[in-house]
Design a protein around this motif. Structure first.
Motif, short mmCIF file in Angstrom:
data_model
loop_
_atom_site.label_atom_id
_atom_site.label_comp_id
_atom_site.label_asym_id
_atom_site.label_seq_id
_atom_site.Cartn_x
_atom_site.Cartn_y
_atom_site.Cartn_z
N THR A 162 0.74 -1.08 0.06
CA THR A 162 0.05 -0.10 0.13
C THR A 162 0.81 1.32 0.14
O THR A 162 2.03 0.95 0.58
N PHE A 163 0.57 2.62 -0.69
CA PHE A 163 1.28 3.24 -0.59
C PHE A 163 0.25 4.83 -1.17
O PHE A 163 -0.54 4.71 -1.97
N ALA A 164 0.43 5.76 -0.45
CA ALA A 164 -0.38 6.85 -0.90
C ALA A 164 0.60 8.11 -0.87
O ALA A 164 1.42 8.24 -0.09
N ALA A 165 0.44 8.94 -1.91
CA ALA A 165 1.03 10.18 -2.07
C ALA A 165 0.59 11.24 -2.72
O ALA A 165 -0.34 11.14 -3.74
N ASP A 166 0.78 12.54 -2.26
CA ASP A 166 0.45 13.80 -3.01
C ASP A 166 1.72 13.80 -3.77
O ASP A 166 2.60 14.91 -3.19
N ILE A 167 1.76 13.63 -5.15
CA ILE A 167 2.91 14.14 -5.76
C ILE A 167 3.22 15.59 -6.02
O ILE A 167 4.16 15.98 -5.79
N ASP A 168 2.11 16.34 -6.06
CA ASP A 168 2.45 17.93 -6.36
C ASP A 168 3.07 18.27 -5.06
O ASP A 168 3.72 19.29 -5.04
N GLY A 169 2.52 17.88 -4.00
CA GLY A 169 2.83 18.24 -2.52
C GLY A 169 4.13 17.85 -2.23
O GLY A 169 5.12 18.57 -1.95
N LEU A 170 4.49 16.60 -2.62
CA LEU A 170 6.09 16.05 -2.55
C LEU A 170 6.87 17.09 -3.36
O LEU A 170 8.08 17.42 -2.82
N LYS A 171 6.52 17.26 -4.71
CA LYS A 171 7.44 18.20 -5.65
C LYS A 171 7.68 19.31 -5.01
O LYS A 171 8.74 19.96 -4.90
N SER A 172 6.64 20.14 -4.39
CA SER A 172 6.93 21.44 -3.62
C SER A 172 7.73 21.31 -2.45
O SER A 172 8.60 22.12 -2.32
N ASN A 173 7.40 20.29 -1.68
CA ASN A 173 8.46 20.26 -0.44
C ASN A 173 9.85 19.67 -0.77
O ASN A 173 10.68 20.39 -0.21
N LEU A 174 10.09 19.21 -2.01
CA LEU A 174 11.33 18.75 -2.33
C LEU A 174 12.08 19.99 -2.72
O LEU A 174 13.28 20.25 -2.25
N ALA A 175 11.45 20.67 -3.59
CA ALA A 175 11.87 22.15 -4.04
C ALA A 175 12.31 23.01 -2.93
O ALA A 175 13.25 23.97 -2.87
N ALA A 176 11.44 22.99 -1.74
CA ALA A 176 11.88 23.79 -0.73
C ALA A 176 12.92 23.43 0.19
O ALA A 176 13.34 24.24 1.28
N ILE A 177 13.65 22.18 -0.04
CA ILE A 177 14.86 22.00 0.72
C ILE A 177 15.82 22.97 0.33
O ILE A 177 16.22 23.08 -0.79
N ILE A 208 1.97 0.79 -8.00
CA ILE A 208 2.18 -0.53 -7.52
C ILE A 208 1.02 -0.98 -6.67
O ILE A 208 0.55 -1.98 -6.69
N ALA A 209 0.77 0.03 -5.89
CA ALA A 209 -0.59 -0.08 -4.86
C ALA A 209 -1.88 -0.13 -5.39
O ALA A 209 -2.52 -1.19 -5.13
N ALA A 210 -1.99 0.70 -6.36
CA ALA A 210 -3.49 0.66 -7.01
C ALA A 210 -3.70 -0.64 -7.91
O ALA A 210 -4.93 -0.98 -8.03
N GLU A 211 -2.65 -1.01 -8.67
CA GLU A 211 -2.74 -2.35 -9.58
C GLU A 211 -2.52 -3.63 -8.86
O GLU A 211 -2.43 -4.66 -9.38
N GLY A 212 -2.28 -3.43 -7.46
CA GLY A 212 -1.99 -4.62 -6.79
C GLY A 212 -0.84 -5.49 -7.34
O GLY A 212 -0.91 -6.53 -7.42
N TYR A 213 0.30 -4.88 -7.48
CA TYR A 213 1.48 -5.74 -8.08
C TYR A 213 1.85 -6.79 -7.01
O TYR A 213 1.54 -6.39 -5.78
N ARG A 214 2.20 -7.88 -7.57
CA ARG A 214 2.86 -8.99 -6.70
C ARG A 214 4.16 -9.21 -7.28
O ARG A 214 4.84 -8.54 -7.97
N GLN A 215 4.43 -10.55 -6.62
CA GLN A 215 5.91 -10.87 -6.96
C GLN A 215 6.43 -10.98 -8.48
O GLN A 215 7.43 -10.86 -8.83
#
Lengths: 128, 328
Positions: free
Chosen positions: B147-162, B188-195
């Motif tokens: 499982t994984f959830a991310a706000d990609i836009d938020g991530l980008k802006s937080n990375l740029a602020a470093i 991976i999470a949305a499509e239920g990837y496995r081994q």
């Protein structure tokens, strides 16, 4: 307009940091009066503050200006560190520290032309 | 062929294989229950391979990456500790009308520490991308969904602020790579990837992974500069205090206590410097080990890869212990 690269900024920061380290050693290894000690440790503290600020700076300019600015900053800092390593004269140590602080101050303006001029001045003072 | 139909056809192949094996084993053993048990084992080992190398890499890297959180939090703290020592006795100014305020120099000294503090969210986000990815690798290696959830836009802006030292460690290409890695994790999470999609995942992630690790290495490098500034400032303070302590006298208890505190702080800064340097080396090994896994993705169960990962784990354990000790 190009920027000073992260590696150039880091190298500059470290050069200023090395000068502060040498001043700290100078203060520990020489018999200084209270006034002299306050002046030397104050100068070292100022350089450390400037070194921390320098890291987060953004310095824009033409490629040639940036290259000259980075070269000037590092050359002046290296000469200062070398001078401080063998120095036993407190007045000269303070002059070197003051020249470097002026150079770091110029770098903090973010203007490469000011850095190039300040580096030339600093090298003149340190080498005198 | 869609992912779903690919999954069904592979399962069908397994089931057909199992039925064939079931008939043969039942004939050999004459015992249906024993045959079914053996078949279950064959099913587990045949359709979901045992991949301890990937699992071990994922689990130990996840443990190590948790230690990075202490480094991230200490960047601004180290800066503050230096400023506090530098401006001791000069932090307050009394204005002409009697107002008590922080001195301008002290405020200016604090500014750079505030910048470092404001970078924390982005730094932790970058580390979360590493943690999310190795967690997903471990789950996929065990044939479990992630499982994984991310706000990609938020991530980008937080990375740029470093913004700590040497500019932004996640500018341009690196920010793009971390966002793409996070996007892959969401998929991976949305499509239920496995081994069965592990190999594909490792190969897709590898170019982004290198950029992510490169940014984290730069952050640790900058942290070491903050610690070195702190160490120099502490040495200056030690010299100043030692000058105040009369030679051979132990009667100045106050100065003696300050020197004791200063020595403890110096030892702490030095232990952190050594631990951070170890973690920086380890980050390089994480990237190298991932490269090795990606290069050997066709044989993730090979003995050679298992041996390589064991070597990586042997390198990692003392570094994690040092980090725990330095930041306790």
């Amino acid at each position: 307009m190009p920027n000073l690269t992260p590696n150039q900024l880091r190298a500059t920061r470290r050069a200023i940091q090395s000068a502060a380290r040498e001043l700290s050693r100078f203060a520990a290894e020489n018999q200084l009066s209270d006034e002299e000690f306050a002046a030397v440790s104050g100068a070292a503290g100022e350089l450390l503050g400037q070194s921390a600020k320098l890291g987060a700076m953004s310095i824009h300019g033409t490629s040639q200006e940036l290259s000259e600015a980075a070269e000037g900053l590092q050359k002046a800092s290296k000469i200062a560190v070398k001078t401080l390593k063998t120095l036993a004269n407190v007045k000269k140590a303070l002059a070197v520290a003051s020249a470097l602080a002026g150079l770091a101050g110029a770098a903090l303006t973010g203007n490469p032309k000011a850095i190039i001029a300040a580096a030339k001045d600093a090298i003149g003072v340190i080498g005198a | 062929m869609t992912a779903k139909s690919a999954s069904i056809s592979q399962r069908d192949l397994c089931v057909n294989g199992i039925l064939g094996k079931k008939r043969n084993l039942a004939m050999i053993f004459g015992n249906f229950r024993l045959a079914v048990s053996l078949i279950t084992l064959i099913f587990l080992s045949g359709c979901a391979a045992n991949l301890p190398a990937v699992r071990d890499f994922a689990e130990t890297t996840l443990v190590a990456s948790r230690e990075f959180e202490s480094i991230a939090a200490d960047i601004a703290h180290s800066c503050l500790r230096r400023v506090e020592i530098d401006y001791q006795g000069y932090r307050i100014e009394i204005s002409e009308n009697g107002d008590v305020k922080y001195s301008e120099d002290y405020e200016s000294g604090l500014e750079v520490c505030r910048d470092a503090g404001q970078s924390l969210e982005g730094i932790l986000d970058a580390n979360l991308a590493l943690q999310g990815y190795v967690y997903a690798l471990g789950r996929l290696a065990s044939d479990e969904p992630a499982t994984f959830a991310a706000d990609i836009d938020g991530l980008k802006s937080n990375l740029a602020a470093i913004k700590i030292a040497g500019g932004s460690p996640f500018a341009g290409q690196r920010a793009e790579s971390v966002s793409k890695l996070a996007g892959l994790l969401v998929k991976i999470a949305a499509e239920g990837y496995r081994q069965k999609r592990l190999k594909q995942t490792i190969r897709a992630a590898n170019p982004y992974f290198g950029d992510l690790i490169g940014g984290l290495i730069d952050i640790v490098e900058d942290y070491r500069d903050f610690l070195e500034d702190e160490r120099i400032q502490l040495n200056l303070a030690q010299t100043g205090l030692a000058r105040m302590l009369p030679k051979g006298a132990r009667e100045s208890a106050e100065i003696n206590d300050e020197l004791f505190q200063n020595k403890a702080q110096l030892e702490s800064a030095e232990a952190k410097l050594a631990a951070a340097s170890g973690y920086q080396t380890l980050l390089g090994s994480i990237a190298e080990t991932h490269d090795k896994i990606a290069a050997g993705a066709n044989a993730l169960d090979s003995a050679e890869l298992a041996q390589y990962v064991q070597g990586y784990i042997r390198e990692l354990l003392p570094i994690v212990k040092n980090l725990k000790r330095a930041f306790k």
